[in-house]
Design an enzyme around this catalytic site. Structure first.
Site, PDB file in Angstrom:
ATOM      1  N   HIS A 122      -0.423  -1.160   4.985  1.00 51.67           N
ATOM      2  CA  HIS A 122       0.738  -1.664   5.727  1.00 51.67           C
ATOM      3  C   HIS A 122       0.526  -3.148   6.030  1.00 51.67           C
ATOM      4  O   HIS A 122      -0.342  -3.501   6.810  1.00 51.67           O
ATOM      5  CB  HIS A 122       0.908  -0.867   7.025  1.00 51.67           C
ATOM      6  CG  HIS A 122       1.271   0.566   6.770  1.00 51.67           C
ATOM      7  ND1 HIS A 122       0.789   1.603   7.528  1.00 51.67           N
ATOM      8  CD2 HIS A 122       2.059   1.109   5.812  1.00 51.67           C
ATOM      9  CE1 HIS A 122       1.286   2.736   7.048  1.00 51.67           C
ATOM     10  NE2 HIS A 122       2.051   2.466   6.013  1.00 51.67           N
ATOM     11  N   GLU A 133      -0.023  -4.840   9.452  1.00 50.52           N
ATOM     12  CA  GLU A 133      -1.185  -4.453  10.248  1.00 50.52           C
ATOM     13  C   GLU A 133      -2.367  -5.388   9.952  1.00 50.52           C
ATOM     14  O   GLU A 133      -3.408  -4.978   9.435  1.00 50.52           O
ATOM     15  CB  GLU A 133      -1.521  -2.984   9.995  1.00 50.52           C
ATOM     16  CG  GLU A 133      -0.426  -2.080  10.529  1.00 50.52           C
ATOM     17  CD  GLU A 133      -0.463  -0.649  10.009  1.00 50.52           C
ATOM     18  OE1 GLU A 133       0.475   0.104  10.327  1.00 50.52           O
ATOM     19  OE2 GLU A 133      -1.411  -0.285   9.292  1.00 50.52           O
ATOM     20  N   HIS A 192      -6.096   1.004   9.539  1.00 49.38           N
ATOM     21  CA  HIS A 192      -4.703   0.706   9.894  1.00 49.38           C
ATOM     22  C   HIS A 192      -4.614   0.050  11.260  1.00 49.38           C
ATOM     23  O   HIS A 192      -5.598  -0.024  11.992  1.00 49.38           O
ATOM     24  CB  HIS A 192      -3.878   2.007   9.931  1.00 49.38           C
ATOM     25  CG  HIS A 192      -3.487   2.496   8.574  1.00 49.38           C
ATOM     26  ND1 HIS A 192      -2.225   2.343   8.064  1.00 49.38           N
ATOM     27  CD2 HIS A 192      -4.217   3.110   7.610  1.00 49.38           C
ATOM     28  CE1 HIS A 192      -2.189   2.852   6.845  1.00 49.38           C
ATOM     29  NE2 HIS A 192      -3.385   3.327   6.538  1.00 49.38           N
ATOM     30  N   GLU A 237      -7.343   3.763  13.231  1.00 56.91           N
ATOM     31  CA  GLU A 237      -6.235   3.015  13.817  1.00 56.91           C
ATOM     32  C   GLU A 237      -6.753   2.045  14.868  1.00 56.91           C
ATOM     33  O   GLU A 237      -7.490   2.436  15.764  1.00 56.91           O
ATOM     34  CB  GLU A 237      -5.247   3.978  14.498  1.00 56.91           C
ATOM     35  CG  GLU A 237      -4.613   4.998  13.559  1.00 56.91           C
ATOM     36  CD  GLU A 237      -3.381   4.457  12.851  1.00 56.91           C
ATOM     37  OE1 GLU A 237      -3.050   3.269  13.054  1.00 56.91           O
ATOM     38  OE2 GLU A 237      -2.765   5.229  12.095  1.00 56.91           O
TER      39      GLU A 237
HETATM   40 ZN   LIG Z   1      -0.520   1.706   9.105  1.00 57.85          ZN
END
Ligand SMILES: [Zn+2]
Length: 1101
Positions: free
Chosen positions: A801, A804, A898, A983
């Site tokens: 992504h 990010e 992420h 994350e």
């Molecule tokens: Zn992500």
């Protein structure tokens, strides 16, 4: 007993219904009243279950239908009904069926001039009307007209009755048919006028509840479209807006203000965004048809109540749990291991990406003597984990150039000495609370001091003239052989020589060279200064911003002011990707914006007031959505003025900007003064739903999508500066390519095997790098090669992504640590082969996307069936994993980095069948299921090690909606039980040593290094861990004795009794193996190691 009670109550109730004797009815009513006036609601529910409501309603009918109803019975009866009705969800239905509705309405009508009796009737009507169906029936029977007679015209007499009548009316208006009726009868105007009367006369705020009741009526009516039209036509916005003007801070007015704001937001006319199209300003011709966006719900005629109350109070919202119905509970699907998604012979191509498995290392024998040449580099390459505990001073040192020279300022700490518990105290001493202008905190002597130190005394004059020219250098500027524009190049060259930066693993010249090879959709010509010049994390930490009370209200009221006083709004477009630029000569009295550079994202800027701008972010390429990431240049500012920026087309329903997060700012002047740093900035920040809606035309018929505003004010550090603002610390593709090349040059190739290959080309024509890191074999003898080739694999990926960027900073920390001379890194290299894909979506990163690839697809939803020509990076990343698996070398750990926009801290998502079934309360097959719980070990280790990591946010559930993510597919199809998503919050931490702080890049990089240490501990704890590695780890601990003894003392205090014997021997210098055993045991949950510790103890003996 219960039975007796029950029968006693039933006797009472049946007597009540059958008796016509007034005295006995009154006695029973009094008994019931006494019974219910004490005790809990359970008594009321019990009464209801025994038919209490029906009995009371029947008595009401019998009493009311006599020629002259007896109010001595009726009044206590109404009081009881109001009390019981509040708890009886079916009271409306029961009253309707028994015809008590009509009877009560008739009684109310008869008592219009008898306030006391009327009040009782209204209490009963309020509970009857609580069901929408009954409410509609009451409306048909003229209840609203009756109530209007009670509340109009304005009077200060019988205020209790008026308050009750407004409350009944508000309940009735929840029915849409009643609201329509109210609109048709002109009640909107009457209610507004009435409210205005109360507002004018009630100067002491005695009747706030009547005023609120009237507003709630308006709020209900304006949920329907015609209600809002009537409200706007009656100048409702202006009327209510004027109310807010002098009493926003008046606490006694709170109920009124909050209702006014709800109505104002609801009635603000919805309008499309000020854009020609919702689709991205950038389009790229891609193979295959572009997947269409998921259809939005078709817009209803009526906007439902938004339900987004003020966010000032509800900070708990952010941890809202995800829905359980997304959990995969199909055992077959959970246990299903699909076959290969491609022909097996295709996997052969990945042999070339695993060069280490076939290479012979013939050169090792012949070049042994060259080792000395690398000594210098090796020492310069001590690992860089910038931390708050050991802030680096690179940016302030002046006599170092980038390459080759030893960096004395690098504090050589081992990673082991920085684990969680060691950090906190050292860390807190450096904690500072930045004020509004954070820059001045570090440099109390004022600005320009570094410049003077560096002999650029005329920096200030120089800056005024040239800063704009150098603030966004052209990438085709050749520094060694300048062709055009000569002056700028010379200036930059001079700057780089007279004011050299010492940012580790960064080089402006190399960056520029790399940038020329980066291919963007619109062919960017410029380089953003921060990416070119480099970034050093600030030496002080940054607290989360405390939310100012009422900041959202003020913004909403300002938005309404724009609507009703449009002449005050400048509304001048000063920047737009959709129109030729520059649009006009905007040199004077407004800011200048620019975003056409790598990772840049700003589509349009509209000046709305002298110091306020509405900004629109570009949608992802070939998409009409995902606006969140922004990164743009702004110049022409004056100092000491708060400029307000409103990003008006955000999409997520909530944001960490409501919970302490600030955007990031980079000042070119500050950088030239020696403080080249991205810094958190901005005040009066909030994020809320605005009045923009996606127009039907833009989405091919579907409409109704809401937008959100992120608003923040920035006071820039200098006048006539050039600054960059971004959602988060940018990290471009070119930055990665530069970083990798410098990393490769920095290592000692005799010791470290570092190989950069191209996984594949992206759709945009950029190579997607694959990095292999391990230790070189000791020699090319068979034994050494055997050990080398049999090291287990670890696979790490990031940045699927593009928005990010935090994931890239974590990855930067991982890469730098792995090639560093830290003893832990050395052990890791000697025992593993790391396969790293640092950027799975280069095109998205380059073109300023937030979520998608050039096809407008979320690449982390493409792992189930990726296609080589559509999602090449995913296809080949998966192919590589399949290949490793096919040769029996599936990775120990797979982790995809992420960023998380809703939560704080760093945490991990993994996959567990058993936990998923438990969570879903699905017991079929779950108890008998045998599952290796080792998937929990790594996050548990990280929880102990890494200051930013928290176990409590980790989850191991397999969600249906995540079936096509890297984590789930690698777990299910490749069979990696430790397959994770890691994350990292965009914001910061709300627990642990970093509690209350926003992340700088240093904490993100540290997390990347700690992740690596976690992998080592994971191996030390595994049953397959070799004695050799244990010995090496032990030796390492010995070497770290100075720092670790202190650490171990702490650990020992926390150990259970059985290990106490070890405590005594520590001071006597027992074998390091026992130390490591103790250290490891501290890091484990006790039962896992029960069998392991004795093994080690045996080993020691
Ligand atoms: Zn992500």
């Amino acid at each position: 007993m219960a039975e007796q009670e029950g029968s006693g109550l039933q006797v009472l109730l049946s007597t009540l219904q059958s008796s016509s004797d007034k005295a006995s009815i009154l006695t029973i009513l009094q008994l019931l009243g006494n019974l219910l006036s004490v005790g809990t609601d359970r008594r009321i529910h019990y009464l209801i279950s025994k038919g209490g409501s029906e009995a009371l309603l029947q008595t009401l009918l019998d009493t009311a239908r006599t020629p002259s109803p007896d109010y001595e019975i009726l009044l206590p009866l109404f009081r009881l009904l109001a009390k019981v009705g509040l708890r009886d969800k079916k009271i409306g239905q029961k009253a309707l069926e028994l015809e008590a509705l009509d009877v009560t309405l008739i009684l109310a009508r008869k008592n219009l001039s008898h306030s006391h009796n009327l009040l009782h009737c209204l209490w009963a009507l309020r509970v009857f009307a609580s069901s929408v169906k009954t409410g509609a029936m009451l409306g048909i029977n003229g209840a609203m007209e009756l109530l209007f007679k009670v509340i109009t015209p304005y009077t200060r007499k019988r205020t209790q009755t008026i308050r009750a009548a407004t409350e009944v009316l508000a309940v009735l208006l929840k029915s849409r048919s009643n609201s329509r009726r109210a609109v048709n009868r002109g009640y909107v105007t009457s209610l507004l006028r009435l409210h205005q009367n109360w507002h004018t006369h009630d100067t002491t705020n005695t009747y706030v509840l009547i005023r609120r009741g009237l507003l709630l009526c308006l709020k209900c009516i304006t949920t329907i479209w015609s209600g809002r039209e009537a409200f706007l036509a009656a100048q409702g916005m202006e009327t209510l807006f004027s109310i807010t003007q002098n009493c926003l801070d008046n606490e006694s007015m709170e109920p009124v203000i909050s209702a006014v704001l709800q109505i104002l937001r609801q009635c603000y006319p919805k309008s499309p965004l000020p854009l020609v199209t919702a689709c991205s300003a950038y389009a790229f011709l891609v193979p295959g048809s572009i997947p269409s966006a998921p259809p939005c719900d078709p817009a209803e005629e009526d906007f439902e109540d938004d339900g987004d109350e003020e966010m000032d109070k509800d900070s708990d919202l952010e941890d809202a749990k995800e829905q359980d119905d997304d959990l995969e509970i199909d055992m077959e699907k959970l246990n299903f291991r699909p076959g290969l998604d491609r022909p097996e012979e295709e996997l052969k191509q990945y042999e070339a990406l695993c060069h280490e498995l076939s290479y012979g290392f013939e050169e090792l024998e012949s070049k042994l003597g060259n080792d000395l040449n690398f000594e210098g580099i090796q020492s310069a390459n001590h690992h860089h984990i910038p931390t708050a505990a050991s802030p680096k001073q690179h940016c302030l040192n002046k006599d170092q150039s980038f390459q080759g020279k030893e960096r004395e300022d690098t504090i050589q700490t081992s990673l082991l000495s920085m684990v969680k518990m060691e950090r906190s105290t050292a860390y807190l001493t450096s904690k500072k609370r930045p004020g509004m202008n954070t820059y001045h905190n570090t440099h109390p002597n004022g600005l320009g001091i570094d410049a003077l130190e560096n002999g650029i005394s005329d920096m200030q004059d120089f800056l005024e003239e040239d800063i704009e020219a150098i603030s966004c250098p052209k990438m085709n500027a050749s520094f060694s052989n300048p062709t055009r524009p000569r002056e700028t190049v010379e200036v930059i060259d001079k700057l780089l020589h007279t004011h050299p930066k010492h940012i580790p693993f960064h080089d402006p010249y190399l960056y520029t060279a790399k940038a020329r090879r980066t291919r963007s959709v619109v062919d960017f010509k410029m380089i953003a200064f921060p990416d070119f010049w480099g970034h050093c994390p600030p030496p002080f930490s940054q607290s989360m911003l405390e939310r100012k009370r009422g900041v959202q209200r003020i913004k909403i009221i300002e938005d309404v002011r724009r609507l009703i006083q449009p002449s005050d709004v400048i509304n001048r477009v000063v920047f737009s990707l959709d129109e030729p630029w520059p649009l006009e000569d905007t040199a004077s009295n407004c800011l200048r914006f620019f975003s056409k550079f790598e990772s840049g994202n700003l589509r349009k800027a509209i000046q709305v007031h002298e110091f306020e701008y509405d900004l629109l972010v570009n949608a992802d390429v070939n998409s009409a959505q995902h606006q969140q990431w922004f990164y743009f240049k702004v110049s022409g500012m004056r100092t000491a003025i708060p400029y307000r920026f409103n990003i008006i087309n955000c999409e997520k329903p909530n944001s960490q900007f409501n919970y302490g997060m600030q955007p990031t700012l980079y000042s070119v002047k500050e950088a030239l003064f020696g403080r080249s740093t991205w810094i958190r900035t901005g005040h009066d920040i909030c994020y809320y739903k605005n009045h923009y809606r996606q127009s039907a035309a833009a989405m091919g018929g579907a409409s109704g999508k809401c937008y959100y505003t992120l608003t923040f004010a920035v006071t820039f550090p200098h006048s006539e500066d050039v600054c960059y603002l971004a959602y988060h610390y940018p990290y471009t593709y070119t930055a990665l390519m530069t970083h990798l090349e410098i990393l490769e040059k920095s290592i000692n190739p005799r010791k470290i095997y570092f190989r950069q290959a191209t996984l594949c080309q992206t759709l945009g024509g950029n190579p997607c790098p694959l990095v292999t890191i391990t230790a070189m074999p000791e020699s090319n003898c068979a034994d050494h090669l055997e050990q080398f080739r049999h090291r287990p694999y670890q696979v790490i990926t990031a940045r699927a992504h593009p928005g990010e960027s935090n994931a890239s900073w974590v990855m930067k920390g991982t890469l730098e640590f792995l090639v560093s001379s830290d003893p832990v890194a050395r052990l890791l290299r000697e025992n593993f082969i790391f396969k790293i894909i640092p950027m799975l979506n280069p095109d998205g990163v380059i073109n300023g996307n937030h979520r998608c690839s050039l096809r407008g697809e979320d690449l982390n939803r493409q792992w189930l069936a990726p296609k080589a020509h559509l999602q090449p990076t995913i296809y080949h990343a998966k192919g590589l994993l399949h290949y490793l698996n096919s040769i029996g070398r599936g990775p120990v750990v797979f982790c995809d980095f992420h960023g998380h926009s809703q939560k704080k801290n760093v945490f991990i998502y993994g996959c567990s069948v058993k936990e998923t079934l438990w969570q879903a309360n699905c017991t079929v097959g779950a108890p008998a299921l045998l599952e290796d719980i080792s998937y929990r070990t790594l996050p548990k280790i990280l929880d102990k090690l890494a200051p930013a990591f928290t176990m409590s946010s980790c989850s191991f559930l397999v969600e249906k909606s995540r079936a096509s993510t890297a984590r789930v597919v690698v777990w299910r199809e490749v069979g990696v039980s430790r397959s994770y998503t890691m994350e990292t919050s965009y914001c910061g931490c709300n627990r642990g040593p970093y509690k209350g702080l926003q992340f700088r890049t240093s904490e993100l990089e540290e997390m990347g290094a700690m992740f690596c240490l976690g992998l080592l501990i994971l191996e030390l704890k595994s049953v397959s861990c070799s004695h050799q590695l244990l010995t090496q780890a032990a030796a390492l601990l010995n070497a770290e004795e100075d720092t670790l003894d202190h650490h171990l003392q702490r650990v020992l205090k926390k150990l259970p009794h059985k290990e106490v014997s070890a405590k005594g021997s520590i001071s006597e210098g027992i074998s390091s193996i026992s130390k490591i055993a103790i250290a490891i045991s501290y890091m484990s949950c006790s039962y896992e190691l029960c069998c392991f510790i004795p093994c080690i103890l045996i080993f020691i003996i």
